[in-house]
Design a protein around this motif. Sequence first.
Motif, PDB file in Angstrom:
ATOM      1  N   GLU A 112       0.898  -1.162   0.000  1.00  0.00           N
ATOM      2  CA  GLU A 112       0.000   0.000   0.000  1.00  0.00           C
ATOM      3  C   GLU A 112       0.936   1.212   0.000  1.00  0.00           C
ATOM      4  N   VAL A 113       1.068   1.834  -1.154  1.00  0.00           N
ATOM      5  CA  VAL A 113       2.103   2.858  -1.318  1.00  0.00           C
ATOM      6  C   VAL A 113       1.541   4.251  -1.053  1.00  0.00           C
ATOM      7  N   HIS A 114       2.209   4.978  -0.197  1.00  0.00           N
ATOM      8  CA  HIS A 114       1.876   6.378   0.068  1.00  0.00           C
ATOM      9  C   HIS A 114       3.056   7.226  -0.383  1.00  0.00           C
ATOM     10  N   THR A 115       2.757   8.327  -1.077  1.00  0.00           N
ATOM     11  CA  THR A 115       3.851   9.175  -1.534  1.00  0.00           C
ATOM     12  C   THR A 115       3.643  10.607  -1.073  1.00  0.00           C
ATOM     13  N   ILE A 116       4.741  11.307  -0.888  1.00  0.00           N
ATOM     14  CA  ILE A 116       4.673  12.765  -0.793  1.00  0.00           C
ATOM     15  C   ILE A 116       5.624  13.274  -1.863  1.00  0.00           C
ATOM     16  N   GLU A 117       5.332  14.438  -2.410  1.00  0.00           N
ATOM     17  CA  GLU A 117       6.175  14.938  -3.485  1.00  0.00           C
ATOM     18  C   GLU A 117       6.637  16.355  -3.203  1.00  0.00           C
ATOM     19  N   THR A 118       7.804  16.674  -3.692  1.00  0.00           N
ATOM     20  CA  THR A 118       8.241  18.065  -3.678  1.00  0.00           C
ATOM     21  C   THR A 118       8.618  18.424  -5.100  1.00  0.00           C
ATOM     22  N   GLU A 119       8.701  19.704  -5.334  1.00  0.00           N
ATOM     23  CA  GLU A 119       9.033  20.200  -6.666  1.00  0.00           C
ATOM     24  C   GLU A 119      10.378  19.652  -7.121  1.00  0.00           C
ATOM     25  N   TRP A 120      10.505  19.371  -8.420  1.00  0.00           N
ATOM     26  CA  TRP A 120      11.799  18.924  -8.935  1.00  0.00           C
ATOM     27  C   TRP A 120      12.829  20.041  -8.731  1.00  0.00           C
ATOM     28  N   GLY A 121      13.974  19.660  -8.183  1.00  0.00           N
ATOM     29  CA  GLY A 121      15.011  20.648  -7.912  1.00  0.00           C
ATOM     30  C   GLY A 121      15.097  20.995  -6.434  1.00  0.00           C
ATOM     31  N   GLN A 122      14.228  20.363  -5.625  1.00  0.00           N
ATOM     32  CA  GLN A 122      14.225  20.595  -4.180  1.00  0.00           C
ATOM     33  C   GLN A 122      14.411  19.260  -3.452  1.00  0.00           C
ATOM     34  N   VAL A 123      14.712  19.336  -2.147  1.00  0.00           N
ATOM     35  CA  VAL A 123      14.754  18.139  -1.301  1.00  0.00           C
ATOM     36  C   VAL A 123      13.752  18.341  -0.163  1.00  0.00           C
ATOM     37  N   PHE A 124      13.560  17.286   0.635  1.00  0.00           N
ATOM     38  CA  PHE A 124      12.605  17.363   1.748  1.00  0.00           C
ATOM     39  C   PHE A 124      13.295  17.764   3.046  1.00  0.00           C
ATOM     40  N   PRO A 125      12.723  18.737   3.785  1.00  0.00           N
ATOM     41  CA  PRO A 125      13.190  18.952   5.162  1.00  0.00           C
ATOM     42  C   PRO A 125      12.797  17.726   6.001  1.00  0.00           C
ATOM     43  N   ASP A 126      13.610  17.429   7.023  1.00  0.00           N
ATOM     44  CA  ASP A 126      13.312  16.285   7.894  1.00  0.00           C
ATOM     45  C   ASP A 126      11.881  16.334   8.438  1.00  0.00           C
ATOM     46  N   ALA A 127      11.432  17.549   8.821  1.00  0.00           N
ATOM     47  CA  ALA A 127      10.123  17.676   9.478  1.00  0.00           C
ATOM     48  C   ALA A 127       8.990  17.225   8.556  1.00  0.00           C
ATOM     49  N   VAL A 128       9.133  17.466   7.276  1.00  0.00           N
ATOM     50  CA  VAL A 128       8.092  17.056   6.324  1.00  0.00           C
ATOM     51  C   VAL A 128       8.031  15.533   6.247  1.00  0.00           C
ATOM     52  N   ILE A 129       9.188  14.924   6.280  1.00  0.00           N
ATOM     53  CA  ILE A 129       9.210  13.452   6.248  1.00  0.00           C
ATOM     54  C   ILE A 129       8.642  12.901   7.554  1.00  0.00           C
ATOM     55  N   GLU A 130       9.016  13.506   8.672  1.00  0.00           N
ATOM     56  CA  GLU A 130       8.495  13.011   9.950  1.00  0.00           C
ATOM     57  C   GLU A 130       6.972  13.146  10.009  1.00  0.00           C
ATOM     58  N   GLU A 131       6.458  14.257   9.523  1.00  0.00           N
ATOM     59  CA  GLU A 131       5.002  14.454   9.526  1.00  0.00           C
ATOM     60  C   GLU A 131       4.325  13.331   8.725  1.00  0.00           C
ATOM     61  N   ALA A 132       4.917  13.007   7.579  1.00  0.00           N
ATOM     62  CA  ALA A 132       4.320  11.955   6.735  1.00  0.00           C
ATOM     63  C   ALA A 132       4.435  10.587   7.402  1.00  0.00           C
ATOM     64  N   VAL A 133       5.554  10.345   8.051  1.00  0.00           N
ATOM     65  CA  VAL A 133       5.732   9.071   8.765  1.00  0.00           C
ATOM     66  C   VAL A 133       4.663   8.932   9.851  1.00  0.00           C
ATOM     67  N   GLU A 134       4.422  10.018  10.571  1.00  0.00           N
ATOM     68  CA  GLU A 134       3.412   9.978  11.642  1.00  0.00           C
ATOM     69  C   GLU A 134       2.016   9.745  11.094  1.00  0.00           C
ATOM     70  N   ARG A 135       1.751  10.337   9.946  1.00  0.00           N
ATOM     71  CA  ARG A 135       0.425  10.231   9.351  1.00  0.00           C
ATOM     72  C   ARG A 135       0.211   8.844   8.734  1.00  0.00           C
ATOM     73  N   VAL A 136       1.206   8.364   7.987  1.00  0.00           N
ATOM     74  CA  VAL A 136       1.043   7.107   7.227  1.00  0.00           C
ATOM     75  C   VAL A 136       1.313   5.875   8.088  1.00  0.00           C
ATOM     76  N   ARG A 137       2.211   6.006   9.069  1.00  0.00           N
ATOM     77  CA  ARG A 137       2.635   4.862   9.881  1.00  0.00           C
ATOM     78  C   ARG A 137       3.061   3.685   8.994  1.00  0.00           C
ATOM     79  N   PRO A 138       4.055   3.914   8.144  1.00  0.00           N
ATOM     80  CA  PRO A 138       4.463   2.859   7.213  1.00  0.00           C
ATOM     81  C   PRO A 138       5.321   1.797   7.900  1.00  0.00           C
ATOM     82  N   THR A 139       5.410   0.636   7.265  1.00  0.00           N
ATOM     83  CA  THR A 139       6.375  -0.380   7.662  1.00  0.00           C
ATOM     84  C   THR A 139       7.774   0.022   7.203  1.00  0.00           C
ATOM     85  N   LEU A 140       7.796   0.646   6.036  1.00  0.00           N
ATOM     86  CA  LEU A 140       9.074   0.956   5.383  1.00  0.00           C
ATOM     87  C   LEU A 140       9.030   2.364   4.811  1.00  0.00           C
TER      88      LEU A 140
END
Lengths: 417, 417
Positions: A112-140
């Motif tokens: 069950e794949v969940h994605t978040i995207e940022t504009e091409w040419g940018q990277v993700f701040p840690d906080a954005v990834i953590e927010e998604a991890v908390e929301r999705v609760r993925p295995t991986l």
Amino acid sequence: MTHLPGPIAPPPRLLMGPGPISAYPSVLTAMSAPLVGQYDPFMTATMTETQELYRRVWRTRNDATVLVDGTSRAGIEAVMVSLIRPGDRVLVPIFGRFGHLLAEIAERALAEVHTIETEWGQVFPDAVIEEAVERVRPTLLALVQGDTSTTMNQPLAGIGEICARHGVLFYTDATASLGGNPFEADGWGLDAATAGLQKCLGGPSGSAPVTLSDRAVEIIRSRKRIEAGIREEGDEAASDFIRSNYFDLGMILDYWGPRRLNHHTEATSMLYGARECARLLLEEGVDNVLARHERAGAAMLAGVQGLGLVVFGDVAHKMTNVVAVEIPDGVVGDAVRSDLLEDFGIEIGTSFGPLHGRVWRIGTMGYNAREDAVLTTLAALEAVLRRHGVAVPAGGGVEVATDVFRGAGEAVWTAHA
Amino acid sequence: MTHLPGPIAPPPRLLMGPGPISAYPSVLTAMSAPLVGQYDPFMTATMTETQELYRRVWRTRNDATVLVDGTSRAGIEAVMVSLIRPGDRVLVPIFGRFGHLLAEIAERALAEVHTIETEWGQVFPDAVIEEAVERVRPTLLALVQGDTSTTMNQPLAGIGEICARHGVLFYTDATASLGGNPFEADGWGLDAATAGLQKCLGGPSGSAPVTLSDRAVEIIRSRKRIEAGIREEGDEAASDFIRSNYFDLGMILDYWGPRRLNHHTEATSMLYGARECARLLLEEGVDNVLARHERAGAAMLAGVQGLGLVVFGDVAHKMTNVVAVEIPDGVVGDAVRSDLLEDFGIEIGTSFGPLHGRVWRIGTMGYNAREDAVLTTLAALEAVLRRHGVAVPAGGGVEVATDVFRGAGEAVWTAHA
């Protein structure tokens, strides 16, 4: 074809694209070393030795450090199908084409794949990834380190802690970045990492270095299924088996491990090549190789800017080993590439997806992270751009790049861990 | 490891086992040719040229003739997961270890797998296969041609008609046999065939030649799914998609075909090696190479019999390129192999499953299907057997093998199509 072609005779090429790049000469030499048998003591010793070399490349103590016989995406798929059970939630932050690839492979593994995207040419701040991890609760969490499609280098140093806090497996693909940008498998808390030889490691495509944490191995072991034909009484067989034989990392580990249980027939020449890629990196010294990539990358960056070209993306977060350059208005990108290839024997790269036709990608990696390769490319690019009607300052690119190599150039950019 | 090892320096080996065997020198040379870019006109022309060479090796007009980047079982898995939908009935006649492997891979692809088995050392009569086809009504018949575990060469000439009569797809794995035994992809009505380089083709493991009939391609095309990231509007996406990205033959065909749609990064050195394997075969002439394998195989067979050893299995149906020899009573098989390797640099093979510890397997394939390789092996084997207390006739093996090479030996055996 009515007649037979002769032996292979490739034209001379200086490969300055996003990879594959020209291999180190000694890697090509290693590729032609004589074969030995699959269980020859020399063969098994070479496999063991190569594992140890790659532990030092990955900067890990992971016992489970092996090669998968295939191109870099073979390594990606091996990790994905071995770690993901159908229905598992997988989170993929996408910042370029290879994020899409990770999501795609996870989908094929029925995650069950969940994605978040940022504009091409940018990277993700840690906080954005953590927010998604908390929301999705993925295995991986599957996250590309360096995505050549945008040249970006996603910071990973803070992600492992986020994953540990939330009980998430942390996997990264470092195909484009390993050997040219800092990488710390253990230091960053990675459970799995994959790569290929054809970028900064300076070898041919066809072998995929993989490293797995003990936790990842435990999951894989719980899905173990030894194939019929070599299965012995007492060998356990999980019902939740991995849906691929070729990519079953449990079997691959048994083949590389002391049990030496027959799986595939190791691709001996690719093993020799992979071994030499790692050996060269360690012989020159990881820090020295990173510094060489940083210098060559900074020189190429300064050089294209010196030619008046505009660099794409968040330069503070780009990989050392590739730069994306906007194609000037009115210039046909592929015509410039074609002239460079045909008249100068130099290859630079085109682009995918939203950047198609908008940027060229110029690499400085592995063997080609060298002053002569950078200066030659800039000189040729200047000549071809002028031919295509672009007003380029005479010698502007070569001059500033030379300054960078001589230590006189301004530090326009430094690498981020 | 506290210090770094030097460049790879394999010991000299004459590989006379069931494969991998010593590669042709010119194949090793090809492996070290310089790399070119993935879409370099030379690269795409070399891919197209290699497809045409392999059409001649397979004896097919199949447009869909490509290499899969991985070892021979990568080719097997690519065919299986691309052709088999979960729940499809697959029939696998098993006459050795690699039949078990086909069944195993089909199971992982979630097929409903039906097997029939025959004793190790035997092959199936056509009628037995037809009876099973009628009973099981499979979608796919998967049948090994040459199984090195038993040395047997399953006759295939009559199977295509059976499959055609019952609307069954016909797939064979010819890894161990192709290039040393007759093979007719079109003549035998095959829908899919796979191989590796490391046997009679005389190259390193790591590239898997595959050919597919138009009917097979049609099934694969119906399951098409272009990956996100390079998918364009109008690209269809099947819900019944292939559960692997790496082994999706539809995508692999699009990469090798005129669309050149990016999938993996072709393993350039393996491509060069695979091309040279096919080129050498065609340069010497398929019939000549088969005759050379037949002669070397007959000489080795006569030679081991001349040493008083007993040959395993139905010799009338064995492959040209490998013979299984019963280990004499009281002899420790692995000790003999070890002496041969350490004192003479010659490798012969051990065995799997029911034959483990019972037979040695001695190969005469590819580059090593040569008089000097056969005679040297027999002379060394005689010496080692004597050392291990076996009463061997002095010169008995070499003498009769020499007779076979000089055309004076009795035709103890001829190859079957």
